[in-house]
Every structure is written in structure tokens, then in C-alpha cells.
Design a protein around this motif. Structure first.
Motif: not given
Length: 577
Positions: A289-291, A327-333, A276-284
Motif C-alpha cells: 500500500y505504501v508503494e 498477524r503479520r498483516w495486522c502489524q503491517g497495517n 524506533g524498534k518494531p512493531p511500529f518502527g524499523g522496516l515497513i
């Protein structure tokens, strides 16, 4: 049940108990005249909010009674393996970044241990002017006499994967040359002793895959920056002890100021591209935290150690820059919601993902509660309220306010008391200075809480509606804001406050006593943002001073000297030309 699991069960149970108490008090307070549909939603919102608020508070309290064992210093002898100190950069000030590296390298040379450490600068800079400056200042860095041959610089034309992609590319190309990698940010600084300690800790435990330090924030000059700096310097290590208490071998990774075992990281931390596309798809986006979860899944220890000194970073200097990063952290989390069911992960890593998600969903939850309370107050009740019911409701209301206030403030007050008893407060100018600094920080945090609540809520709604925030460069030199800039950034918050005020006056005037602490800061948000971005030297009133300011760490002193020398040479060169 192992120790960490038992501690988790205790704290989770206590959090659930406090949540139930808060929910019961709220029911007693809010529904003496009957129960409507909106009240049911509000009860759920209170229960969820109280649980996560309790969890955070109890981590701080638990940290007062726990100190990790076996975290003392190790002999400053050469590590058994080679270590890469990796510094990803993206449109940063080259003088500031490379002077930090120069100071760290010079410190290792002073210890006679620089042969085991290489400094690797991984640039994703897309500004040609900044890239040209990077080359100039890297040449100056690489010309240091004692550590020549230990500096490497590479700039990518294709920024695929951003920071994590740059590190992954370095590991794929050059990782086999190193046993360990210390991962820093562009604004990170570590003492040479800390770099050696991290490598020696990895030597001592062959199962240790990642060791995270708790960096202190330094260099803040504005009131906002100094408030965050004091809070992080004074409270963070205690809250991090609480995290250590429950983490076991599945601790966090915050993306920087940590050391990883290269073979473990390379073999297990390749990140998938989500469908899927960002913000939920694409690059993590929030890869760290994933690593950490992937390392733990593979059987490696992942730990945070708050007792390690000599680890530093810089922070945002105003609310607007803080909100951009947030804002960036929010999308990532929020993106981690897609990973909650990933196969093979430890349940604690899943809980960590959930905790990160709730760190941002908590704001719209409170906002929904606020809106729901106004609507509920305007709805008719089914029965007459007696004096006894009104008295019970009032008592429950004040008990609930006392409980919430205690969860917010009590851990900080307990840390101050602990600091007085342990002598820790002396590093911060004494208990009197710490107390007034803490009160200043608490009052300021309370004033800006409605502003950050709305900014976080907006970020959450943007992500939920599919708006990708991308990865903007950090403006580390942005400090003071004009009133006009503050108004342009927060006029919508003023309008939101006016709307809440008008709606409450029309539908629920009895709620005004509870809403004014929220509405007033919203109306004053441009003033609060502008004022808190003004340069503020805490030395004038000894407010918000940190231990690192009372006794400057040698690493910070060395960094300042190198940076000042470099900038002086740059100005002199410019004058001659």
C-alpha cells in the motif's frame, strides 16, 4: 469534482448516514432507563463500527452497477518492452513453485512470445535443505528447450528487508534491463495470455505505473479453504468493481499478481526505515500500500482491474494458518498509522491506510462494545422504564439487528440475484448451487466470526504492547489439524468464552439471548477449527464449487500436468537410487 471523487463523496456520505441511523437506533434501544458513562463509550463504538461496516457493504452494492470501461482483451502481440516475471520465495516447496513457472513459460512459448519475458526467482530461503532442493529444481526448470536463457535464480544470504528488500535489490542490480515487472508470490499463477495482456496494457498507457489484478483462489481442499475460495471467486470481483469505482488513479497494490512500470517503481518506491524498534518502527512490513501511495504521489496511475481473467493464487487451508498470516498483516497495517501524515500523499491514499488500520481495529472495537454492554447492563439506571419505553426499546433493538444483518448479508444476496439475471451463476453450477453454497459460507463465517474476532484482537493488543510478530514462513502444505492441535491453539478462546458466560450470568443475565451466538462458537472453537480443516471435496454435494472447478482454466491444467510429471520423475529417480 472528477468522477472518482464524486463517487467517493456519495459512498462516504451514505456510509455516514447509515452510521447515524445505527447510532440513533442503538440509543433508542439501550438507554430507556437513563444514560450512564459507559453508554457514551458504547455509542461511539457503534458509530465507528457501523460506518466501516456500511462502507464495505456499499462497495459491494456499488460494484453491481459499475463495470470498468476499456478493460477488454488486447491483441496477443509482442510487448514493446522486456518484462521480468519476479517470484520471491521463502522456504517454499520448490516443486510447486517452479512447476508454476514452467507452466507459465511453456504457455508463452506456445504463443511464440517467450522472448520478451524473463522469469526471475528471488530466494530468501534460510533452510539449507530447502535451498539445496531449489537448486536442483531450478536446474530442471532452466533446461526447458524453448525458453533457455530466460530463467534466473538468486538466493540471498542476508535477508535484509525481506520480500520488499529482495525485490528492491533486484531492481537496483538488474531493473534497467526491463521495462516492466510482473510481481508474483510463490503460490501465484497467471495464464500466458494474462501476462501478455498486462504488458500490452502498460504499452497502451504511458502514465500507468501499476496495474493490479484480482486473483482467484484455487487449489483449496479443506472446508475452511473451500469456503474462502468460493467467497473470493464469487464475490471478490464485484467488491473490486466497487473499489475501481472510487479509486480513480490512486488504486491499491496487494503486493502480488500485478505489473509495475520498472522506471516508475525504481524511481519512487524506495522504502524508508522508520525510526524506533518494531512493531511500529524499523522496516515497513505492509509495503504494498505504501508503494502504491508513493507511485500516486509522483503522478503515476495506480489501478486495479477486476475484469482481467487468468490470475490465480492459493490461500490458507485452516484457521490457524490464516491467523498466522493475519498477524503479520495486522502489524503491517497498524504500522501505517505512522504514515498517515507523510508529506505529499493524496488524501485517498491516507484514507486507504486508515481503512487498512480499521480492518484490524474493528475487532477490538466490537470486543470493547461487548464488554461495555455487560458492564452497562449491570449499572443502575436513573429512572423507571415504562411499558412504552420498553416497547420502543425492543422495536429499536430488532431494527438495529436487522440493519446490521442487512449490511453483512444483503450485498451477497444481491450478488446472487445479479448472477442469476446475468447468467454468471451458470459458471458456478447454477443459481441453486450458488445459493446453497452462499448460505453454507454465510453460516460458517458467522460461526467462526467470534474466533477470528478474538484472534485479531489478540494480534492488535500484541502490536500495541510492542510485540514484534516477525515474518514467519507460510506453511502452504499445512491442512488438517487434529483436535489436540486445535485445542492447543484455541484453549484460551474457550476460557475467554467461559469467562464471558460467567460474567454475563452474574451481572447481566438479560443479555444472554444476545451473547449466546458469540459465546457458543467460542466454547466450540477447537471443534470448529479441527472440523473446518478436514479435507472436503465439494463435488460430493456440489457445495462451494467455483467456476475454475467446473471449467478448469488451461493455466491450472498446465500447472497440474507439469507438477505431476515432475513429482513422478522425482519418485522414479528416488526409487532407482
Amino acid at each position: 469534482m472528477n468522477t472518482a471523487a464524486a463517487n467517493r463523496a456519495k459512498l462516504l456520505g451514505a456510509s455516514a448516514g447509515i452510521s447515524l441511523l445505527a447510532t440513533w437506533l442503538f440509543i433508542q434501544f439501550s438507554t430507556p432507563g437513563g444514560f450512564n458513562a459507559v453508554d457514551g463509550l458504547r455509542v461511539i463504538l457503534v458509530a465507528v463500527s457501523a460506518f466501516w461496516l456500511s462502507w464495505g457493504a456499499l462497495l459491494g452494492v456499488a460494484g453491481l452497477f459499475y463495470r470498468p470501461q476499456g478493460t477488454g482483451r488486447v491483441p496477443l502481440t509482442p510487448p514493446l518492452g522486456r518484462c521480468a516475471v519476479v517470484v520471491p520465495i521463502y522456504n517454499e516447496d520448490p516443486v510447486a513453485t517452479f512447476s508454476r513457472i514452467a507452466a507459465m513459460s511453456a504457455g508463452l512459448s506456445r504463443l511464440g512470445l517467450h522472448e520478451q519475458f524473463d522469469f526471475v526467482v528471488l530466494s530468501d530461503t534460510n533452510s539449507m535443505d530447502v535451498a539445496a532442493e531449489e537448486v536442483v529444481w531450478f536446474d530442471r526448470l532452466a533446461s526447458q528447450a524453448k525458453a533457455q536463457g530466460h530463467f534466473f535464480y538468486r538466493r540471498r544470504e542476508n535477508n535484509a528487508g525481506r520480500k520488499s528488500g529482495n525485490i528492491e535489490d533486484f531492481i537496483r542490480r538488474s531493473g534497467a534491463a526491463y521495462t516492466y515487472a510482473v510481481i508474483l508470490d510463490a503460490d501465484s499463477l497467471m495464464s500466458p495470455e494474462t501476462l501478455v495482456l498486462l504488458a500490452r496494457r502498460m504499452d497502451a498507457d504511458p502514465r500507468l505505473g501499476l496495474l493490479q489484478t484480482v486473483p482467484k483462489i484455487i487449489g483449496a481442499r479443506t472446508f475452511f479453504g473451500r469456503a474462502i475460495q468460493f467467497s473470493a471467486s464469487y464475490y471478490s470481483s464485484i467488491f473490486a468493481r466497487g473499489i475501481t469505482l472510487v479509486q480513480g488513479e490512486q488504486g491499491p497494490f496487494w503486493g502480488h499478481n500485478a505489473i509495475v512500470r520498472m522506471a516508475a517503481f525504481a524511481g519512487n518506491c524506495g522504502l524508508p526505515k522508520l525510526s524506533g524498534k518494531p512493531p511500529f518502527g524499523g522496516l515497513i512490513l505492509s509495503h504494498d500500500y505504501v508503494e502504491a501511495a508513493l507511485l500516486a504521489r509522483a503522478g503515476w496511475k495506480v489501478q486495479v482491474d477486476p475484469e482481467i481473467e487468468g490470475s490465480f493464487e492459493e490461500g490458507p487451508e485452516n484457521i490457524i494458518e490464516y491467523a498466522k498470516r493475519d498477524r503479520r498483516w495486522c502489524q503491517g497495517n497498524l504500522q501505517h498509522g505512522r504514515l498517515l501524515g507523510a508529506p505529499g500523499l493524496h488524501w485517498w491514499n491516507r484514507f486507504t491506510f486508515l481503512q487498512g488500520i480499521m480492518a484490524y481495529l474493528g475487532s477490538p472495537v466490537w470486543l470493547a462494545f461487548l464488554v461495555g454492554s455487560i458492564i452497562s447492563e449491570a449499572m443502575p439506571r436513573t429512572s423507571y422504564i415504562t411499558f412504552s419505553q420498553q416497547l420502543t426499546s425492543s422495536i429499536a433493538a430488532w431494527c438495529l439487528v436487522g440493519l446490521i444483518t442487512s449490511l453483512l448479508v444483503m450485498p451477497k444476496l444481491l450478488i446472487i440475484a445479479w448472477g442469476a439475471a446475468s447468467g454468471e451463476n451458470r459458471k458456478f453450477g447454477g443459481t441453486k448451487a450458488v445459493f446453497f453454497s452462499a448460505i453454507t459460507e454465510i453460516v460458517f463465517s458467522s460461526l467462526i466470526a467470534p474466533i477470528t474476532l478474538l484472534m485479531q484482537s489478540r494480534s492488535v493488543f500484541q502490536v500495541l504492547f510492542g510485540i514484534d510478530g516477525g515474518w514467519p514462513a507460510t506453511s502452504r502444505d499445512e491442512r488438517s489439524l487434529t483436535l489436540r492441535q486445535s485445542w492447543e491453539a484455541s484453549s484460551w478462546i474457550v476460557m475467554a468464552g467461559a469467562l464471558v458466560l460467567a460474567t454475563a450470568m452474574a451481572l447481566a443475565p438479560y443479555l444472554m439471548v444476545w451473547l449466546l451466538p458469540v459465546i457458543i462458537p467460542m466454547g466450540l472453537s477447537p471443534l470448529l477449527i479441527a472440523y473446518s480443516s478436514m479435507v472436503s471435496d465439494g463435488r460430493d454435494g456440489l457445495l462451494l464449487m467455483t467456476a475454475e472447478e467446473y471449467s478448469v482454466a488451461p493455466a491450472i491444467d498446465a500447472r497440474d500436468k507439469v507438477r505431476n510429471d515432475w513429482r513422478t520423475a522425482y519418485l522414479e529417480q528416488g526409487a532407482r537410487s
